[in-house]
Write an enzyme that holds these catalytic residues in place. Structure first.
Site, short mmCIF file in Angstrom:
data_model
loop_
_atom_site.label_atom_id
_atom_site.label_comp_id
_atom_site.label_asym_id
_atom_site.label_seq_id
_atom_site.Cartn_x
_atom_site.Cartn_y
_atom_site.Cartn_z
NE ARG A 34 5.50 -1.76 -7.46
CZ ARG A 34 5.18 -2.06 -6.20
NH1 ARG A 34 5.82 -3.05 -5.56
NH2 ARG A 34 4.22 -1.42 -5.57
NE ARG A 75 -0.87 4.84 4.07
CZ ARG A 75 -0.69 3.57 3.75
NH1 ARG A 75 -1.15 2.62 4.55
NH2 ARG A 75 -0.04 3.24 2.64
CE LYS A 230 -0.08 0.28 -8.32
NZ LYS A 230 0.64 0.72 -7.09
CB THR A 288 -1.18 -8.28 -5.71
OG1 THR A 288 -1.18 -6.96 -6.26
CG2 THR A 288 -1.49 -8.18 -4.22
#
Length: 450
Positions: A34, A75, A230, A288
């Site tokens: 990945r 962000r 995802k 994760t």
């Protein structure tokens, strides 16, 4: 060593960029590389892909490459170098415009900082929660008006710039595909990645939009590059069925999913996603913090090993390593521990699917029906191998979705693309074969390879 059936996805980065390290990771059990396009330059990322391809060729192993797009990440921005101290009970201002000279000068006193999404005030309302930096900071919205949002700090600390923000219970008007993603996608498609992972998917429309872009960049009617959705938002869980149908694979992205939704629901959400993918015959990755402590330590915790084992028992096609292999101190050892855990769990009865109680969609069309019959016959005969020939990979995925416990699924294909794609498919061992004029020659070749 026993053949591992659950595949391992390894995130590549500074700790795993060299050919020798990638070779060692492949030997230890890595099946898919990945490349996270949130980080690294195009030159560095293309070097990662070249090294993966070179290492796979050297070992004669089928290895796929996933390009992971950054997506519309919101962000924090324009915070002083030393950070901004936020204490519980304080009022903080999120500015959607540039800070004035006075605000910059008194930023600590005024408790003000910028965010990168300039229309955030349109998507939030009083009482909504904002989480920052993987939930370490928690804010409650007091009001949102043009160009600023006032919040009360519920849990704080020292906030720095560039921290990711999540908005559980709020639907943002952001496209799943940003301008950066479009540029990165064009580069990745031309580079020859096998899969593209799309972040923050909310509906099937996001997948269809991405597929149109891939068609355009590949300049072909039937695009080669496959799409992994995802699942990391509440909206994605609500639209799970249509997303699975539109995608070529699914990633249970537990980092953001555990922030965007109630973390207590995360284990059940994981099981639900895997179960639906199993029925649909689509590969599913659990991701994760699987062996997160191995970023610093040579051994994982007992809880981490149990997490990997439970994902195998849930029937995931693949389990994923992130920072453990990208930036951690022990990338090869992390793969070894994960592979050993997969093998030991697969040897047990706990990951077995007992016929005929496998959940299904009652699809009686030829390929699903023949696939189920083949698995039942293999189980009855205790066959060591199910030999499958395939052009697209569909028949292999149909068979492996039944999780034949005691049989190797040997997949023969003349397509280099399918050969690599099947590296993500549970229990499949792909072989690249030439075109044969008769079935006897093809079967003979396949048996000679096993």
């Amino acid at each position: 060593m026993l053949q591992k059936k659950t595949k391992i996805v390894c995130t590549l980065g500074p700790a795993s960029s060299g050919m020798e390290t990638i070779l060692a990771m492949l030997k230890a059990g890595m099946d898919v590389g990945r490349i996270n396009f949130s980080h690294g330059t195009y030159e560095a990322n293309s070097a990662l892909l070249r090294n993966v391809r070179g290492a796979a060729c050297a070992l004669g192993k089928s290895v796929a490459v996933i390009q992971d797009l950054q997506g519309p990440r919101v962000r924090t921005s324009n915070i002083p170098k030393g950070g901004l101290t936020l204490r519980p009970g304080e009022i903080v201002t999120l500015s959607l415009a540039s800070l004035s000279p006075s605000q910059k000068k008194n930023q600590e006193k005024l408790k003000v900082f910028q965010v990168t999404y300039k229309k955030l005030d349109q998507d939030l309302s009083r009482g909504k929660i904002i989480l920052i930096d993987d939930g370490l900071f928690k804010l409650k919205v007091l009001y949102a008006r043009k160009k600023e949002i006032k919040c009360r700090v519920l849990s704080g600390g020292i906030l720095t710039t560039g921290r990711g923000m999540n908005f559980p219970g709020s639907s943002l008007g952001l496209s799943a595909i940003t301008a950066k993603d479009r540029k990165d996608l064009e580069y990745g498609v031309k580079l020859g990645v096998d899969f593209v992972a799309l972040s923050f998917v909310q509906s099937a429309k996001d997948i269809l939009d991405l597929r149109r872009l891939i068609k355009f960049y590949e300049n072909r009617l039937n695009p080669r590059t496959k799409i992994i959705a995802k699942i990391e938002k509440e909206e994605a869980l609500n639209n799970l069925g249509e997303i699975i149908e539109a995608s070529d694979g699914i990633m249970v992205a537990r980092g953001d999913l555990g922030i965007e939704t109630d973390p207590a629901r995360l284990p059940l959400a994981q099981k639900k996603i895997i179960s639906q993918c199993l029925v649909a015959g689509k590969p599913v990755i659990v991701a994760t913090q699987m062996l997160d402590s191995m970023q610093e330590n040579p051994r994982p915790t007992r809880a981490e090993i149990s997490d990997v084992a439970n994902s195998v028992i849930d029937h995931a096609d693949a389990v994923m390593l992130s920072n453990e292999t990208a930036t951690g101190k022990y990338p090869v050892e992390a793969v070894e521990f994960m592979a050993r855990t997969c093998i030991e769990t697969e040897r047990s009865r706990y990951d077995d699917i007992i016929y005929p109680s496998r959940p299904g969609n009652n699809d009686l069309s030829p390929v699903p029906a023949l696939s189920q019959a083949a698995c039942l016959l293999a189980a009855s005969l205790r066959a060591k191998v199910i030999l499958v020939t395939t052009r697209s990979g569909f028949s292999v995925r149909a068979i492996t979705s039944h999780r034949p416990n005691n049989s190797l699924v040997a997949a023969l294909t003349s397509s280099p693309n399918v050969y690599r794609e099947l590296a993500l498919c549970w229990g499949a061992r792909p072989y690249l074969a030439q075109q044969f004029s008769d079935i006897e020659s093809l079967i003979g070749y396949g048996l000679a390879q096993i």
